[in-house]
Design an enzyme around this catalytic site. Structure first.
Site, PDB file in Angstrom:
ATOM      1  N   MET A  33       0.824  -1.212   0.000  1.00 30.94           N
ATOM      2  CA  MET A  33       0.000   0.000   0.000  1.00 30.94           C
ATOM      3  C   MET A  33       0.859   1.263   0.000  1.00 30.94           C
ATOM      4  SD  MET A  33      -2.775  -1.283   2.845  1.00 30.94           S
ATOM      5  CE  MET A  33      -1.469  -1.955   3.908  1.00 30.94           C
ATOM      6  N   HIS A 195      -7.340   0.880  -4.502  1.00 31.22           N
ATOM      7  CA  HIS A 195      -7.603   0.751  -5.932  1.00 31.22           C
ATOM      8  C   HIS A 195      -7.856  -0.694  -6.343  1.00 31.22           C
ATOM      9  CE1 HIS A 195      -5.673   4.755  -5.737  1.00 31.22           C
ATOM     10  NE2 HIS A 195      -6.593   5.027  -6.645  1.00 31.22           N
TER      11      HIS A 195
END
Length: 376
Positions: A33, A195
């Site tokens: 991340m 995402h």
């Protein structure tokens, strides 16, 4: 039938162990991340028997500062592992493979430089896995070219053979990635934070269909599947294994690890949010409100619902919403700020060291599995 499934489960665990020798079963992976993962978080996950990933970014241009940062971070990873009880696994000198992974976002035009700019950095540090996500539909050659570059590098002398991990959100994309040579498919369901594919399914249907499709299409290859999306505790890991995954990817839970780079307002938002299916939402607005218009339309992201999204839902224009967003931020009101989060956020109750998170989730998963076996 029970014996068959038991044998398959043992084979899956053994395969992950052979690919990643420092790991324990069931394999738990910390997602790569951006603005969250860092060398310390990733190495603590790895030291606890998981597989930690750091984020390598999306800028592959010559003299990229992002790749310079990655080089520095991988050097730090090596130092952290060398100064631990895994020192024999991660020698201080360059050239010994690192029990760590690196993730890349691949839609940018500069991805065409991957072979000449990123590969030398990866080659120098030799991470155990390289994770690829989000090629641009306008450049279908991106994914096969990147996989080919990684496979060619490992074939050159056989000393570094990273597993190529490709994150997808559909069966078709999984088959395409495997066709191009991916070793691992991350089947990311729409419960995931951050995402992802704009259109997709949850892991309950996505993972088993991907597993079946890969088995049928590539009967002579060992293409592994990792499940991602909404997994935040041992029950989720056990469920992922039951669906046919060989490992579970966790993101949101690690955002509040004590080693995480997540800002204070994000930690507070995550720890105070429950009912994640209702209080998080998938939208491209989360990027657009921050001025990021670069993601292709086939992707969006899931984040915690804020007044910004409420205004968007009520018909407020992007320009006006952006004005409100910036005005709020300028006054120190962070209620409109974006906090990426999966629907499992309601299961995130406290901040803990990454190693403790990894061990607790793994032990809880084994407890669930043992409990289920006792009822058979």
């Amino acid at each position: 039938m029970n014996a068959t499934y038991r044998r398959l489960a043992i084979m899956a665990g053994s395969r992950m162990k052979s690919w990643f020798p420092t790991t324990s079963y069931p394999l738990i992976i910390s997602a790569p991340m951006d603005n969250v993962t860092n060398p310390r978080l990733a190495t603590e996950v790895t030291k606890a028997g998981g597989l930690g990933f750091i984020q390598g970014g999306r800028d592959f241009s010559p003299d990229s500062p992002v790749l310079k940062k990655l080089d520095d971070q991988l050097t730090q990873v090596r130092e952290l592992l060398f100064n631990s009880d895994m020192g024999t696994v991660a020698a201080k000198e360059d050239g010994t493979p690192l029990p760590i992974g690196v993730g890349f976002v691949t839609y940018a035009e500069s991805t065409r430089h991957f072979g000449e700019t990123a590969i030398p950095v990866l080659r120098r540090h030799q991470p155990a896995a390289v994770w690829l996500f989000a090629p641009s539909p306008a450049a279908p050659e991106t994914l096969p070219d990147m996989i080919k570059a990684l496979k060619s590098e490992s074939a050159a002398d056989g000393l570094w053979e990273p597993k190529v991990v490709v994150q997808v959100g559909s069966v078709a994309a999984a088959l395409d990635a495997a066709r191009h040579g991916a070793d691992v498919i991350v089947a990311q369901g729409t419960d995931a934070g951050g995402h992802q594919f704009a259109s997709g399914a949850g892991i309950v249907s996505l993972v088993p269909e991907v597993v079946d499709a890969l088995r049928d299409a590539f009967p002579d290859r060992q293409v592994a599947v990792w499940a991602a999306g909404g997994i935040a505790d041992g029950r989720g890991v056990a469920a992922a294994l039951a669906l046919g995954a060989e490992a579970a990817v966790i993101g949101t839970r690690y955002m509040v690890a004590t080693e995480s780079d997540a800002q204070g307002f994000k930690r507070r938002a995550l720890l105070s949010t429950s009912d994640g299916g209702a209080r998080t939402v998938k939208s491209q607005l989360h990027d657009h409100i921050q001025g990021n218009m670069t993601w292709p339309d086939v992707y969006d992201g899931r984040a915690i619902v804020t007044p910004t999204y409420d205004d968007h839902r009520d018909g407020v224009s992007l320009d006006e919403n952006t004005r409100r967003f910036n005005a709020s931020k300028d006054t120190g009101d962070l209620s409109r700020m974006v906090t990426w989060s999966g629907t499992g956020v309601g299961l995130v109750k406290d901040e803990l060291p990454a190693a403790d998170i990894t061990i607790q989730i793994r032990e809880a998963a084994l407890k669930v599995i043992t409990g289920l076996k006792s009822t058979l």
